[in-house]
Design a protein around this motif. Structure first.
Motif, PDB file in Angstrom:
ATOM      1  N   TYR A 556       0.868  -1.188   0.000  1.00 39.15           N
ATOM      2  CA  TYR A 556       0.000   0.000   0.000  1.00 39.15           C
ATOM      3  C   TYR A 556       0.897   1.229   0.000  1.00 39.15           C
ATOM      4  CZ  TYR A 556      -3.889  -2.999   1.382  1.00 39.15           C
ATOM      5  OH  TYR A 556      -4.849  -3.976   1.428  1.00 39.15           O
ATOM      6  N   MET A 557       0.332   2.344  -0.456  1.00 39.91           N
ATOM      7  CA  MET A 557       1.097   3.579  -0.439  1.00 39.91           C
ATOM      8  C   MET A 557       0.351   4.590   0.423  1.00 39.91           C
ATOM      9  SD  MET A 557       2.856   5.205  -3.681  1.00 39.91           S
ATOM     10  CE  MET A 557       2.904   3.638  -4.466  1.00 39.91           C
ATOM     11  N   ALA A 558       0.916   4.882   1.586  1.00 44.71           N
ATOM     12  CA  ALA A 558       0.220   5.763   2.527  1.00 44.71           C
ATOM     13  C   ALA A 558       0.376   7.225   2.126  1.00 44.71           C
ATOM     14  CB  ALA A 558       0.772   5.560   3.926  1.00 44.71           C
ATOM     15  N   VAL A 559      -0.689   7.987   2.337  1.00 45.25           N
ATOM     16  CA  VAL A 559      -0.641   9.443   2.156  1.00 45.25           C
ATOM     17  C   VAL A 559      -1.149  10.060   3.459  1.00 45.25           C
ATOM     18  CG1 VAL A 559      -1.532  11.414   0.870  1.00 45.25           C
ATOM     19  CG2 VAL A 559      -1.041   9.279  -0.325  1.00 45.25           C
ATOM     20  N   ASN A 560      -0.306  10.854   4.067  1.00 47.28           N
ATOM     21  CA  ASN A 560      -0.695  11.527   5.312  1.00 47.28           C
ATOM     22  C   ASN A 560      -0.476  13.025   5.153  1.00 47.28           C
ATOM     23  OD1 ASN A 560      -0.612  12.774   7.922  1.00 47.28           O
ATOM     24  ND2 ASN A 560      -0.518  10.715   8.806  1.00 47.28           N
ATOM     25  N   MET A 575      -6.384  18.553  -0.577  1.00 49.73           N
ATOM     26  CA  MET A 575      -5.091  17.983  -0.976  1.00 49.73           C
ATOM     27  C   MET A 575      -5.167  16.470  -1.092  1.00 49.73           C
ATOM     28  SD  MET A 575      -2.320  20.242   1.077  1.00 49.73           S
ATOM     29  CE  MET A 575      -0.907  19.287   0.591  1.00 49.73           C
ATOM     30  N   MET A 576      -5.939  15.833  -0.220  1.00 48.50           N
ATOM     31  CA  MET A 576      -6.049  14.378  -0.285  1.00 48.50           C
ATOM     32  C   MET A 576      -6.635  13.945  -1.637  1.00 48.50           C
ATOM     33  SD  MET A 576      -5.396  11.487   0.949  1.00 48.50           S
ATOM     34  CE  MET A 576      -5.118  11.282   2.698  1.00 48.50           C
ATOM     35  N   LYS A 577      -7.561  14.745  -2.158  1.00 45.83           N
ATOM     36  CA  LYS A 577      -8.131  14.401  -3.479  1.00 45.83           C
ATOM     37  C   LYS A 577      -7.027  14.439  -4.541  1.00 45.83           C
ATOM     38  CE  LYS A 577     -12.631  16.455  -2.513  1.00 45.83           C
ATOM     39  NZ  LYS A 577     -13.452  17.606  -2.842  1.00 45.83           N
ATOM     40  N   HIS A 578      -6.189  15.495  -4.485  1.00 48.60           N
ATOM     41  CA  HIS A 578      -5.096  15.605  -5.462  1.00 48.60           C
ATOM     42  C   HIS A 578      -4.126  14.425  -5.335  1.00 48.60           C
ATOM     43  CE1 HIS A 578      -6.167  19.499  -6.971  1.00 48.60           C
ATOM     44  NE2 HIS A 578      -6.075  20.086  -5.796  1.00 48.60           N
ATOM     45  N   TYR A 579      -3.707  14.146  -4.095  1.00 50.78           N
ATOM     46  CA  TYR A 579      -2.716  13.082  -3.907  1.00 50.78           C
ATOM     47  C   TYR A 579      -3.291  11.713  -4.269  1.00 50.78           C
ATOM     48  CZ  TYR A 579       0.941  16.059  -2.134  1.00 50.78           C
ATOM     49  OH  TYR A 579       1.940  16.998  -2.056  1.00 50.78           O
ATOM     50  N   THR A 580      -4.578  11.545  -4.045  1.00 49.39           N
ATOM     51  CA  THR A 580      -5.215  10.274  -4.426  1.00 49.39           C
ATOM     52  C   THR A 580      -5.114  10.084  -5.938  1.00 49.39           C
ATOM     53  OG1 THR A 580      -6.717  10.463  -2.569  1.00 49.39           O
ATOM     54  CG2 THR A 580      -7.394   8.994  -4.327  1.00 49.39           C
ATOM     55  N   ARG A 581      -5.385  11.168  -6.674  1.00 45.91           N
ATOM     56  CA  ARG A 581      -5.283  11.076  -8.141  1.00 45.91           C
ATOM     57  C   ARG A 581      -3.845  10.764  -8.559  1.00 45.91           C
ATOM     58  NH1 ARG A 581      -9.566  15.100  -8.186  1.00 45.91           N
ATOM     59  NH2 ARG A 581      -8.114  16.821  -7.937  1.00 45.91           N
ATOM     60  N   LEU A 582      -2.887  11.376  -7.874  1.00 44.42           N
ATOM     61  CA  LEU A 582      -1.482  11.148  -8.243  1.00 44.42           C
ATOM     62  C   LEU A 582      -1.071   9.693  -7.981  1.00 44.42           C
ATOM     63  CD1 LEU A 582       0.300  14.406  -6.964  1.00 44.42           C
ATOM     64  CD2 LEU A 582      -0.663  13.948  -9.211  1.00 44.42           C
ATOM     65  N   VAL A 583      -1.508   9.145  -6.847  1.00 46.84           N
ATOM     66  CA  VAL A 583      -1.154   7.741  -6.553  1.00 46.84           C
ATOM     67  C   VAL A 583      -1.821   6.812  -7.577  1.00 46.84           C
ATOM     68  CG1 VAL A 583      -1.367   5.856  -4.864  1.00 46.84           C
ATOM     69  CG2 VAL A 583      -0.728   8.146  -4.100  1.00 46.84           C
ATOM     70  N   ARG A 584      -3.050   7.126  -7.927  1.00 43.27           N
ATOM     71  CA  ARG A 584      -3.753   6.291  -8.915  1.00 43.27           C
ATOM     72  C   ARG A 584      -3.036   6.362 -10.265  1.00 43.27           C
ATOM     73  NH1 ARG A 584      -9.428   8.298  -8.907  1.00 43.27           N
ATOM     74  NH2 ARG A 584      -8.712   9.552 -10.636  1.00 43.27           N
ATOM     75  N   LYS A 585      -2.545   7.534 -10.590  1.00 43.43           N
ATOM     76  CA  LYS A 585      -1.910   7.729 -11.902  1.00 43.43           C
ATOM     77  C   LYS A 585      -0.510   7.109 -11.971  1.00 43.43           C
ATOM     78  CE  LYS A 585      -0.815  11.755 -14.809  1.00 43.43           C
ATOM     79  NZ  LYS A 585      -0.824  13.216 -14.747  1.00 43.43           N
ATOM     80  N   TRP A 586       0.288   7.296 -10.924  1.00 39.94           N
ATOM     81  CA  TRP A 586       1.704   6.887 -11.004  1.00 39.94           C
ATOM     82  C   TRP A 586       2.059   5.705 -10.121  1.00 39.94           C
ATOM     83  CZ3 TRP A 586       2.712  12.748 -10.228  1.00 39.94           C
ATOM     84  CH2 TRP A 586       2.623  13.403 -11.469  1.00 39.94           C
ATOM     85  N   THR A 612     -13.165   6.904 -11.107  1.00 38.31           N
ATOM     86  CA  THR A 612     -12.457   6.583 -12.349  1.00 38.31           C
ATOM     87  C   THR A 612     -13.145   5.409 -13.038  1.00 38.31           C
ATOM     88  OG1 THR A 612     -10.375   5.735 -13.242  1.00 38.31           O
ATOM     89  CG2 THR A 612     -10.837   5.156 -10.980  1.00 38.31           C
ATOM     90  N   ASP A 613     -12.956   5.325 -14.358  1.00 32.91           N
ATOM     91  CA  ASP A 613     -13.471   4.152 -15.096  1.00 32.91           C
ATOM     92  C   ASP A 613     -12.481   2.989 -15.028  1.00 32.91           C
ATOM     93  OD1 ASP A 613     -15.254   6.022 -15.939  1.00 32.91           O
ATOM     94  OD2 ASP A 613     -14.238   6.392 -17.866  1.00 32.91           O
ATOM     95  N   GLU A 614     -11.240   3.299 -14.665  1.00 30.34           N
ATOM     96  CA  GLU A 614     -10.202   2.271 -14.646  1.00 30.34           C
ATOM     97  C   GLU A 614     -10.375   1.364 -13.424  1.00 30.34           C
ATOM     98  OE1 GLU A 614      -7.544   2.164 -16.961  1.00 30.34           O
ATOM     99  OE2 GLU A 614      -8.770   3.650 -18.015  1.00 30.34           O
ATOM    100  N   PRO A 615      -9.995   0.080 -13.548  1.00 30.56           N
ATOM    101  CA  PRO A 615     -10.070  -0.790 -12.365  1.00 30.56           C
ATOM    102  C   PRO A 615      -9.010  -0.373 -11.339  1.00 30.56           C
ATOM    103  CG  PRO A 615      -9.094  -1.955 -14.239  1.00 30.56           C
ATOM    104  CD  PRO A 615      -9.510  -0.612 -14.741  1.00 30.56           C
ATOM    105  N   VAL A 616      -9.380  -0.329 -10.050  1.00 30.47           N
ATOM    106  CA  VAL A 616      -8.409   0.007  -8.995  1.00 30.47           C
ATOM    107  C   VAL A 616      -8.497  -1.040  -7.883  1.00 30.47           C
ATOM    108  CG1 VAL A 616      -8.216   2.518  -9.290  1.00 30.47           C
ATOM    109  CG2 VAL A 616     -10.132   1.602  -8.002  1.00 30.47           C
ATOM    110  N   LYS A 617      -7.390  -1.223  -7.178  1.00 33.48           N
ATOM    111  CA  LYS A 617      -7.395  -2.200  -6.078  1.00 33.48           C
ATOM    112  C   LYS A 617      -8.015  -1.583  -4.825  1.00 33.48           C
ATOM    113  CE  LYS A 617      -3.510  -4.975  -7.577  1.00 33.48           C
ATOM    114  NZ  LYS A 617      -2.068  -5.009  -7.530  1.00 33.48           N
TER     115      LYS A 617
END
Ligand code: SF4
Length: 647
Positions: A556-560, A575-586, A612-617
């Motif tokens: 897992y990749m934690a964001v705090n 900010m959590m919304k932004h970082y969530t998108r970044l983790v999903r993307k990269w 997102t339309d993409e599958p995520v874990k």
């Protein structure tokens, strides 16, 4: 004179970018390169027509698999003779002649010498030498990404824009005419982008519909990456058209009709076609072109001048730019509608693989555990024991006959849907295919062999969700130490790439309370509304943190971001919304762990993760407190998540 940079031009230039592909002449002759660059220097930038920006030169490495002057030596000579002027240099780096370590050394050397943009390629199969291909384009791009990330992570806050990082591009060939070859090219392109490619250069090809199709595919799949069209001056003044027609330059296709037409034409007609192709790429939304096969600077300028005259009127010349194969598959019809993909039935060997795998090698079935126990009982899990040696010998013989196994010891048959891409491929690649398949799907390096990329696609297409799995699977380089050992024993006893980590590992690097990371997060946040979309040093640093934790195998990749919420909790929610998108993307598929003491931050992140339309874990919530469980747990009805509970 300020040196132009391809990265900066692709990100900011409003003009159409031109790069020239230059190679040494026969007998390792530097002359053609020197002549071209001297002529440009003499003529000056004003010789390039308005609307075009001549940015740099690309230098192929042993093109066609034939020894030639190495790009690093060309670079040394052009600097020594002061031939470059304002041009950037973009060397090709290919995997055919160098092992993994040697590629790293080459990259480090280029970085020292100020090279920023490189074209990362698998490379042509060497004609008279043994090809290496320890890694291929995906592995090479991952290596470049790691070098970049290591450099960024070491840098100090405030210094991130000065870090020397590579701008890596790669190749894509839309000029394929079977469904498997074409789709595999697009899948491989997406894998290369996931591994770090930041721009694309197309293979050469003379079918405008295929060029348009590539742009359409990128648009449909929301892939935002600059495309540089490859325009090769095809002329009967050189043997290139005949060699491409006779499949002597694998991956390049000249049809019977095009060859006949070229033979009937004048040199001026050949210049005209190249100019029409430049105009076509400009009109369909490419960022630029890579103009090859032209070592005479006056011809180079003529092509651009004529392209400028044609402007957006290239459609008048569609027929002159359309030389497809006899049997064709296009992903999009003339109306722009996407074609239905095939639903083939399994071949016998594919059924056999599935059966054998399920019977003894799939931990979901009891046969796996019984087989494992049996091998353990006879001590075949111990490499020094004679039972291991006997088992290894039997395995080798059987797997060679069934799969053309080459004893790498780190078997990827399941990931490749029952096909060995080492023994089954002329280059022995971790991620197939390369771009060398013929228009009928056969290997351009061995016409008796169907490209293994066609076979894996076929097998994947027989399973529900198989194509999507194939599209998203990036095979890592094999573990060299396992070569010639028993791959079955390595797999059953967790010694190969499938090795499971005993603990769940949570990457904790994105934490606003870590002094350096927190400082860079603040720098990023201060960049304003566009901060999380627009390239910047701090954003590159965050990307490096995300990618490197994923590469290191984080579960897992934690964001705090709690440190940002001390004064205004809404800041950390946004900010959590932004970082969530970044983790999903990269994050390369690694799920996020929302780490916050504020339930609103947890909720905002969770909703964004699934937006997102993409599958995520399934993500992880850290943490849910006993006294807020009533509020948080009902969210599970809408969004699945695992959680760490706190009493
Ligand atoms: S088998 Fe396919 S992937 Fe392998 S070298 Fe031939 S064309 Fe390339």
């Amino acid at each position: 004179m300020e040196q132009k940079r391809l990265r900066q031009k692709l990100q900011t230039s409003k003009e159409f970018i031109i790069i020239a592909e230059l190679t040494g002449g026969p007998g390792y002759d530097f002359g053609p390169i020197e002549k071209f660059l001297s002529a440009y220097k003499k003529a000056g930038p004003s010789s390039i027509p308005a609307g075009f920006d001549f940015v740099g030169i690309t230098l192929p490495q042993n093109p066609g698999g034939v020894a030639n002057i190495d790009p690093s030596d060309v670079l040394a000579v052009v600097h020594q003779k002061d031939l470059l002027g304002d041009l950037d240099v973009i060397p090709h780096i290919s995997c055919k002649d160098n092992n993994s370590d040697s590629l790293t050394s080459t990259l480090v050397g280029y970085r020292q010498r100020g090279v920023e943009s490189v074209l990362a390629l698998t490379g042509d199969k060497p004609i008279t030498a043994q090809g290496v291909f320890e890694v291929e384009s995906v592995g090479l791009l991952s290596k470049i990404q790691k070098l970049n990330n290591d450099a960024l992570i070491k840098a100090k806050p405030g210094q991130l824009d000065k870090v020397k990082v590579f701008f890596a591009g790669t190749a894509v060939s839309p000029f394929k005419y079977t469904e498997p070859s074409l789709m595999q090219q697009y899948y491989k392109m997406e894998k290369k982008i996931a591994a770090g490619a930041e721009f694309l250069i197309t293979q050469v090809g003379w079918d405008w519909k295929k060029s348009v199709e590539l742009m359409q595919y990128l648009k449909d799949n929301r892939i935002d990456i600059p495309v540089i069209g490859n325009v090769y001056w095809l002329t009967t003044l050189t043997p290139a058209p005949r060699l491409m027609h006779d499949i002597k330059l694998p991956g390049c296709f000249v049809s019977d009709a095009l060859l006949a037409k070229l033979k009937s034409e004048t040199t001026a007609d050949h210049i005209e076609r190249a100019a029409q192709q430049v105009a076509m790429y400009k009109s369909i939304g490419a960022a630029g072109i890579d103009l090859g096969g032209v070592h005479q600077f006056d011809v180079f300028v003529k092509i651009l001048q004529r392209a400028a005259e044609i402007g957006d009127g290239w459609e008048r010349y569609k027929d002159n730019l359309c030389w497809p194969a006899e049997k064709t598959f296009y992903l999009y019809g003339d109306s722009g509608k996407r074609a239905e993909l095939s639903r083939p039935k399994k071949w016998f060997n594919e059924r056999f693989f599935d059966f054998a795998h399920r019977a003894i090698l799939d931990p979901k079935y009891p046969g796996f555990w019984a087989f494992r126990k049996c091998l353990q009982w006879v001590r075949a899990d111990r490499p020094r024991c004679w039972t291991y040696k006997t088992f290894n010998a039997i395995e080798k013989g059987f797997k060679y006959l069934a799969f053309e196994c080459q004893e790498c010891g780190d078997c990827y048959l399941p990931e490749n849907f029952g096909y060995c891409t080492i023994g089954g491929c002329e280059k022995g690649l971790d991620n197939v295919p390369c771009g060398d398949a013929t228009v009928t799907g056969y290997c351009g390096n061995n016409l008796d062999r169907l490209c293994v990329g066609e076979k894996t696609y076929h097998s994947a297409s027989t399973q529900a969700g198989g194509r999507e799995l194939l599209r998203r699977t990036l095979n890592k380089p094999r573990i060299p130490a396992l070569e010639h050992t028993s791959s079955i024993v390595n797999y059953l006893f967790g010694r190969d790439h499938t090795m499971k980590r005993p603990l769940i590992e949570i990457g904790e690097a994105i934490h606003a309370s870590i002094p350096k990371t927190g400082a860079i997060m603040r720098e990023l946040q201060a960049l304003g509304a566009d901060a999380y979309n627009k390239p910047s040093g701090p954003l590159k640093y965050i990307r490096a943190l995300i990618e490197s934790q994923a590469e290191d195998g984080a579960s897992y990749m934690a964001v705090n971001l709690d440190a940002f919420g001390e004064l205004d909790s809404q800041v950390s929610v946004e900010m959590m919304k932004h970082y969530t998108r970044l983790v999903r993307k990269w994050g390369k598929g690694v799920p996020i762990c929302f780490d916050s003491s504020n339930d609103e931050v947890l909720k905002a992140g969770l909703k964004e993760w699934y937006n997102t339309d993409e599958p995520v874990k399934t993500p992880l919530m850290n943490s849910i407190k006993v006294y807020t469980a009533d509020k948080m747990m009902p969210l599970k009805k809408e969004y699945d998540f695992s959680f760490i509970g706190l009493r």
